[in-house]
Design a protein around this motif. Structure first.
Motif, short mmCIF file in Angstrom:
data_model
loop_
_atom_site.label_atom_id
_atom_site.label_comp_id
_atom_site.label_asym_id
_atom_site.label_seq_id
_atom_site.Cartn_x
_atom_site.Cartn_y
_atom_site.Cartn_z
N HIS A 115 42.71 47.83 37.39
CA HIS A 115 41.36 48.23 36.99
C HIS A 115 40.41 48.54 38.15
CE1 HIS A 115 42.36 47.52 32.85
NE2 HIS A 115 42.79 46.31 33.16
N THR A 116 40.92 48.59 39.37
CA THR A 116 40.08 49.02 40.50
C THR A 116 40.77 50.20 41.16
OG1 THR A 116 41.08 47.46 42.07
CG2 THR A 116 39.15 46.70 40.87
N ASP A 152 35.17 45.97 42.86
CA ASP A 152 34.50 46.53 41.69
C ASP A 152 33.52 45.51 41.11
OD1 ASP A 152 33.73 47.72 39.33
OD2 ASP A 152 35.77 48.10 38.62
N PRO A 153 32.22 45.83 41.04
CA PRO A 153 31.25 44.87 40.53
C PRO A 153 31.28 44.70 39.01
CG PRO A 153 30.15 46.92 41.08
CD PRO A 153 31.58 47.07 41.52
N GLU A 154 31.98 45.58 38.30
CA GLU A 154 32.03 45.49 36.84
C GLU A 154 32.75 44.21 36.41
OE1 GLU A 154 30.70 47.43 34.32
OE2 GLU A 154 29.63 48.26 36.04
N PRO A 155 32.18 43.47 35.46
CA PRO A 155 32.84 42.24 35.01
C PRO A 155 34.14 42.56 34.27
CG PRO A 155 30.87 42.67 33.71
CD PRO A 155 30.92 43.71 34.79
N PRO A 156 35.06 41.60 34.26
CA PRO A 156 36.31 41.81 33.51
C PRO A 156 36.02 41.73 32.02
CG PRO A 156 36.19 39.57 34.28
CD PRO A 156 34.99 40.29 34.86
N HIS A 168 33.81 34.68 35.96
CA HIS A 168 33.68 35.65 37.04
C HIS A 168 32.28 35.50 37.62
CE1 HIS A 168 31.07 38.41 34.75
NE2 HIS A 168 31.75 37.97 33.72
N PRO A 189 29.53 37.64 40.64
CA PRO A 189 29.37 38.73 41.61
C PRO A 189 29.57 38.19 43.03
CG PRO A 189 27.24 38.11 40.68
CD PRO A 189 28.28 37.30 39.98
N GLY A 212 31.66 42.94 45.53
CA GLY A 212 32.23 43.24 44.22
C GLY A 212 32.13 42.05 43.30
N LYS A 213 33.30 41.48 42.96
CA LYS A 213 33.31 40.31 42.08
C LYS A 213 34.49 39.42 42.40
CE LYS A 213 35.96 42.36 38.27
NZ LYS A 213 36.12 43.68 38.88
#
Length: 148
Positions: A59-60, A85-89, A123, A125, A129-130
């Motif tokens: 996913h990255t 990737d900063p988007e949460p899972p 998770h 930040p 990213g995260k």
């Protein structure tokens, strides 16, 4: 940290951004838990680590590193996988999924496994990213219905 409290032992290792990272991460977690003499279940830690690393690879976009962090806690261990990737899972809240994963599909059960087998997960930040993490308690997992 006060001087009378020793720092918790941990491992921090960069992984390649490829599917080769999954078996490498499993072996590293096994080795780290043995070296740290962590009282957590190594088999469960390997499985959940593999899920987190596979998700990070899938996913990255590969433009940043993946990092594995294994930390010994007083109550067990914590494993984190960092990506850029900063988007949460997906949902790690413990709520039921909107739909049951198709048993014939190859994907869709990783986060369910993490929620079911860890004592806590989530998770946060990071600067780049995260980090997605889980904790395991000391000792082997309690026997389930199949083990009786």
């Amino acid at each position: 940290m006060p001087p009378d409290v020793p720092p918790q032992p941990f491992w921090r290792i960069a992984l390649p951004h490829s599917t080769a990272a999954v078996p490498i991460a499993r072996a590293l977690v096994r080795t780290a838990l043995a070296e740290l003499e962590a009282p957590a279940d190594s088999d469960t830690a390997e499985l959940l680590t593999a899920e987190l690393v596979a998700n990070a690879v899938e996913h990255t976009d590969g433009s940043g590193p993946i990092e594995l962090v294994v930390e010994l806690l007083a109550s067990g261990c914590q494993v984190e996988v960092h990506d850029h990737d900063p988007e949460p899972p997906g949902d790690l809240s413990g709520l039921l999924p909107e739909s049951t994963p198709d048993p014939w599909q190859e994907h869709g059960r990783g986060l369910l496994l993490i929620r079911a087998l860890s004592s806590a997960c989530g998770h946060r930040p990071t600067e780049h990213g995260k980090a997605v993490w889980f904790t395991l308690p000391s000792g082997p997992p309690p026997p389930g219905p199949a083990a009786r």
